[in-house]
Motif scaffolding. Structure first.
Motif, PDB file in Angstrom:
ATOM      1  N   ASP A  39       0.942  -1.186   0.024  1.00 58.14           N
ATOM      2  CA  ASP A  39      -0.146   0.112   0.021  1.00 58.14           C
ATOM      3  C   ASP A  39       0.786   1.307  -0.010  1.00 58.14           C
ATOM      4  OD1 ASP A  39      -2.222  -1.793  -0.033  1.00 58.14           O
ATOM      5  OD2 ASP A  39      -2.407  -1.172   2.032  1.00 58.14           O
ATOM      6  N   LYS A  71       0.987   4.190  -2.841  1.00 55.13           N
ATOM      7  CA  LYS A  71       0.820   5.618  -2.552  1.00 55.13           C
ATOM      8  C   LYS A  71       1.702   6.553  -3.509  1.00 55.13           C
ATOM      9  CE  LYS A  71      -2.166   6.046   1.182  1.00 55.13           C
ATOM     10  NZ  LYS A  71      -2.243   4.480   1.541  1.00 55.13           N
ATOM     11  N   LYS A  98      -8.628   8.739  -6.773  1.00 52.04           N
ATOM     12  CA  LYS A  98      -7.556   8.267  -5.515  1.00 52.04           C
ATOM     13  C   LYS A  98      -8.168   9.240  -4.340  1.00 52.04           C
ATOM     14  CE  LYS A  98      -2.662   7.728  -4.620  1.00 52.04           C
ATOM     15  NZ  LYS A  98      -1.395   8.008  -5.454  1.00 52.04           N
ATOM     16  N   LYS A 126     -11.418   7.661  -3.074  1.00 53.69           N
ATOM     17  CA  LYS A 126     -11.596   6.427  -2.305  1.00 53.69           C
ATOM     18  C   LYS A 126     -10.277   6.089  -1.544  1.00 53.69           C
ATOM     19  CE  LYS A 126     -14.914   5.551  -5.154  1.00 53.69           C
ATOM     20  NZ  LYS A 126     -16.214   5.474  -4.893  1.00 53.69           N
ATOM     21  N   SER A 127      -9.257   6.380  -1.580  1.00 58.10           N
ATOM     22  CA  SER A 127      -7.877   6.273  -0.877  1.00 58.10           C
ATOM     23  C   SER A 127      -7.799   7.242   0.043  1.00 58.10           C
ATOM     24  CB  SER A 127      -6.857   6.025  -1.618  1.00 58.10           C
ATOM     25  OG  SER A 127      -5.566   5.696  -0.884  1.00 58.10           O
ATOM     26  N   ARG A 141     -10.173   9.610   0.907  1.00 60.73           N
ATOM     27  CA  ARG A 141     -11.369  10.127   1.658  1.00 60.73           C
ATOM     28  C   ARG A 141     -11.663  11.473   1.752  1.00 60.73           C
ATOM     29  NH1 ARG A 141     -14.150   4.865   2.850  1.00 60.73           N
ATOM     30  NH2 ARG A 141     -12.575   3.385   2.010  1.00 60.73           N
ATOM     31  N   TYR A 169     -15.685  -0.260   1.625  1.00 59.47           N
ATOM     32  CA  TYR A 169     -16.171   0.644   0.574  1.00 59.47           C
ATOM     33  C   TYR A 169     -17.906   0.446   0.799  1.00 59.47           C
ATOM     34  CZ  TYR A 169     -11.431   1.122  -1.179  1.00 59.47           C
ATOM     35  OH  TYR A 169     -10.245   1.421  -1.310  1.00 59.47           O
ATOM     36  N   THR A 201      -4.797  -0.156  -8.547  1.00 57.03           N
ATOM     37  CA  THR A 201      -3.917  -0.545  -7.686  1.00 57.03           C
ATOM     38  C   THR A 201      -2.840   0.619  -7.648  1.00 57.03           C
ATOM     39  OG1 THR A 201      -2.336  -1.743  -9.099  1.00 57.03           O
ATOM     40  CG2 THR A 201      -3.487  -2.934  -7.763  1.00 57.03           C
ATOM     41  N   SER A 250      -3.750   3.424  -5.413  1.00 56.05           N
ATOM     42  CA  SER A 250      -3.971   2.953  -4.004  1.00 56.05           C
ATOM     43  C   SER A 250      -5.181   2.308  -3.550  1.00 56.05           C
ATOM     44  CB  SER A 250      -3.620   4.334  -3.268  1.00 56.05           C
ATOM     45  OG  SER A 250      -2.244   4.856  -3.422  1.00 56.05           O
ATOM     46  N   THR A 251      -5.806   1.660  -4.416  1.00 59.51           N
ATOM     47  CA  THR A 251      -7.110   1.097  -4.144  1.00 59.51           C
ATOM     48  C   THR A 251      -7.131  -0.532  -4.282  1.00 59.51           C
ATOM     49  OG1 THR A 251      -8.339   3.048  -4.603  1.00 59.51           O
ATOM     50  CG2 THR A 251      -9.621   0.935  -4.471  1.00 59.51           C
ATOM     51  N   ASN A 252      -7.148  -1.281  -3.481  1.00 62.45           N
ATOM     52  CA  ASN A 252      -6.984  -2.609  -3.572  1.00 62.45           C
ATOM     53  C   ASN A 252      -8.106  -3.149  -4.258  1.00 62.45           C
ATOM     54  OD1 ASN A 252      -6.837  -5.521  -3.136  1.00 62.45           O
ATOM     55  ND2 ASN A 252      -5.706  -5.473  -1.397  1.00 62.45           N
ATOM     56  N   TYR A 286     -12.065  -3.419  -3.237  1.00 64.80           N
ATOM     57  CA  TYR A 286     -13.060  -2.546  -3.748  1.00 64.80           C
ATOM     58  C   TYR A 286     -13.727  -3.258  -4.866  1.00 64.80           C
ATOM     59  CZ  TYR A 286     -14.673   1.465  -6.671  1.00 64.80           C
ATOM     60  OH  TYR A 286     -15.358   2.643  -7.193  1.00 64.80           O
TER      61      TYR A 286
END
Ligand SMILES: Nc1ncnc2c1ncn2[C@@H]1O[C@H](COP(=O)(O)OP(=O)(O)OP(=O)(O)O)[C@@H](O)[C@H]1O
Ligand SMILES: [Mg+2]
Lengths: 258, 271
Positions: free
Chosen positions: A79, A83, A107, A110-111, A113, B52, B145, B148-150, B154
């Motif tokens: 992760d 990033k 991004k 969802k990542s 927020r 999510y 990916t 940064s979203t798996n 998701y």
């Protein structure tokens, strides 16, 4: 102690079945540097970027980001690795179930927020930077032209101000003026935001404009690299043939004689 | 002439039944292993943040709510035909009075969950495989990916959860509608006493009949969504690959549903 390069590839190899695509790629990219990768079609440029991103797993060799190995990461380490990156895929790879603005701010939403409104503001701002107006934001990717999709994908890659940005053929399919706007944008990302960039391109005008350094890949290896101005001075016959686009020379295209 | 033998020889090699069986078996083992790993990962991600919720809600809507009409139709006609068959069959030995019990038992224990599972396999399994498959071949899953979203969290987890949670609800609806179908046919066509019929149904049904059906439904929902995700996630090679993924998802999940159904029935009802 010297700081390690932002990206370091050492002897990276990757095969698909019997086919050896990367055959010992070795390359360093310093922090804040913009490196352009050139090379013939199918020589493994996209595969190289995907290996660094962790989408493909190299068979051998090392890939280090900030001095730390990044092959085969999982969980939190993966992760943290993800990033750092922004990637413009050669084919765009936009999410066709989401409108343009949600693609660009994916991004952020969802990542990270971020609240919807702020994310949308940033999306509109990034879209404007790639020459797309606010009414495009509500459309879906399938409703855009190829060049527009490419620009949306570019906006998405830079939206979260990543440390490292990969552009896989950012100007392919764009008109020359828009291509230059994109060149300026890439330069701006590197100069003003301090990002480290690797760009794949076949467009030599673009390469000359955005590169600090140029590297040429041939038969799965980096056969030449040097500062941008040296590309026109080098006597490397492969580079010479490539940048002048000549059909005859040491690089043989696999074309069957009729 | 010698060429003919060479060709024949290579044909034997290609079509050698033992080699074919061996290859298929090895292929099956490899896939089963990959599938088990995928399942383990997916289930692991269900319990670890980030979650999510938006995606989960949306999937509950597509998988659960929008399947209602199909499930309702299936259950209605299953209940009706059960009553019809039982009536014509049972009248041979004057056992028409058992119709209410037969309908209620068959629907709640077997036909409700199995038919719903198979319908959902066709409707949802296929669409999940096609959607994820397309996302795979157009690199959208890779793009996730890099943002940064798996993709497991998701894409896969919301579908799995939605399938497992909404299927029991769907089957509950199917139970009610199926029994109603039998009731309508029995009372309208065969002149049964309405109150008697309902009474008989109600008295005869045990909680375990309904509960076993709902547990089956949850398992089938899990199977369908997991299989759809697995096939889509691992598809390769453009439009044809996505087509194959879709077919495999439907065929495999249907077969696994039928096998699981047998095992679950054994676990619930064999003494
Ligand atoms: N997933 C894959 N499976 C099998 N082979 C692959 C895969 N990805 C790439 N290849 C092969 O690797 C080679 C290099 O592909 P790559 O996409 O890196 O080329 P490229 O240098 O980016 O070319 P272009 O300039 O045309 O985009 C190709 O010959 C391709 O056939
Ligand atoms: Mg490429």
């Amino acid at each position: 102690m010297t700081t390690p390069p932002k990206i370091r590839l050492t002897n990276v190899t990757k095969s698909f079945g019997p086919k050896r695509v990367l055959n010992g790629v070795t390359l360093d990219v310093a922090k804040g540097e913009s490196v352009v990768i050139i090379g013939g079609s199918g020589t493994g440029k996209s595969v190289m970027l995907k290996s660094i991103l962790g989408i493909l797993r190299p068979d051998g060799g090392q890939i280090e980001i900030d001095g730390e190995n990044c092959v085969g990461l999982s969980g939190r380490a993966r992760d943290a690795h993800d990033k750092k990156f922004g990637m413009l895929f050669q084919g765009g790879a936009l999410f066709d179930s989401l409108p343009v603005w949600q693609n660009v701010s994916f991004k952020l939403l969802k990542s990270m927020r971020m609240p919807k409104k702020d994310a949308k503001d940033i999306a509109l701002q990034k879209l404007a930077a790639v020459g797309l107006s606010a009414d495009v934001a509500e459309l879906y990717p399938a409703e855009l032209s190829g060049g527009m999709q490419k620009r949306v994908a570019l906006a998405r890659a830079i939206a979260a101000n990543p440390e490292i940005i990969f552009f896989d053929e950012p100007t392919t399919g764009l008109d020359p003026i828009m291509a230059d706007v994109i060149n300026d944008l890439i330069v701006k990302c590197v100069r003003e935001l301090g990002a480290t960039a690797m760009t794949i391109t076949h467009d030599m005008a673009s390469a000359r404009k955005i590169a600090d350094r140029i590297a040429m890949i041939y038969q799965g290896q980096i056969i030449w690299q040097g500062p941008r101005y040296e590309i026109d001075l080098t006597d490397n016959p492969y580079v010479d043939q490539f940048i002048h686009g000549r059909a005859d020379g040491p690089i043989k295209m696999q074309v069957l004689k009729a | 002439m010698p060429q003919v033998f060479v060709i024949l020889g290579s044909m034997v090699k290609l079509t050698n039944p033992l080699a074919l069986i061996g290859r298929t078996f090895l292929h099956f083992l490899a896939m089963a292993g990959q599938f088990a790993i995928f399942m383990g990962k997916a289930v692991g991600h269900v319990f670890r943040p980030p979650f999510y919720f938006g995606q989960i809600g949306q999937q509950c809507l597509t998988i659960g709510y929008y399947s209602l009409p199909v499930i309702a139709m299936t259950a209605l006609f299953a209940g009706m035909v059960l009553a019809l068959q039982s009536y014509t069959g049972f009248s041979r030995f004057n056992a028409e009075s058992a119709i209410a019990n037969v309908v209620a038992l068959s629907i709640t224990r077997e036909l409700g969950p199995v038919l719903a599972g198979l319908m959902v396999a066709g409707r949802i399994g296929a669409s999940i495989a096609a959607e994820l498959g397309t996302m795979r071949v157009t690199e959208q899953i890779d793009a996730l990916t890099t943002l940064s979203t798996n993709p497991m969290k998701y894409l896969v987890v919301p579908r799995l959860l939605a399938g497992t949670l909404t299927m029991p609800l769907l089957v509950l609806v199917a139970d009610v509608i199926g029994i109603m179908g039998g009731y309508v046919v029995s009372t309208v066509s065969f002149g049964f006493n309405a109150a008697n019929y309902l009474h008989q149904t109600w008295d005869f049904l045990e909680p375990i009949d309904i509960i076993s059906g709902l547990v089956k439904a949850a398992v089938f929902g899990f199977i369908v969504t997991l299989m759809g995700c697995y096939c889509g996630y691992h598809s390769k090679g453009g439009a044809a690959g996505v087509g194959n993924a879709t077919t495999s998802a439907v065929v495999l999940s249907s077969i696994v549903i039928l096998i699981a159904n047998y095992i679950l029935t054994g676990m619930f009802f064999s003494k």
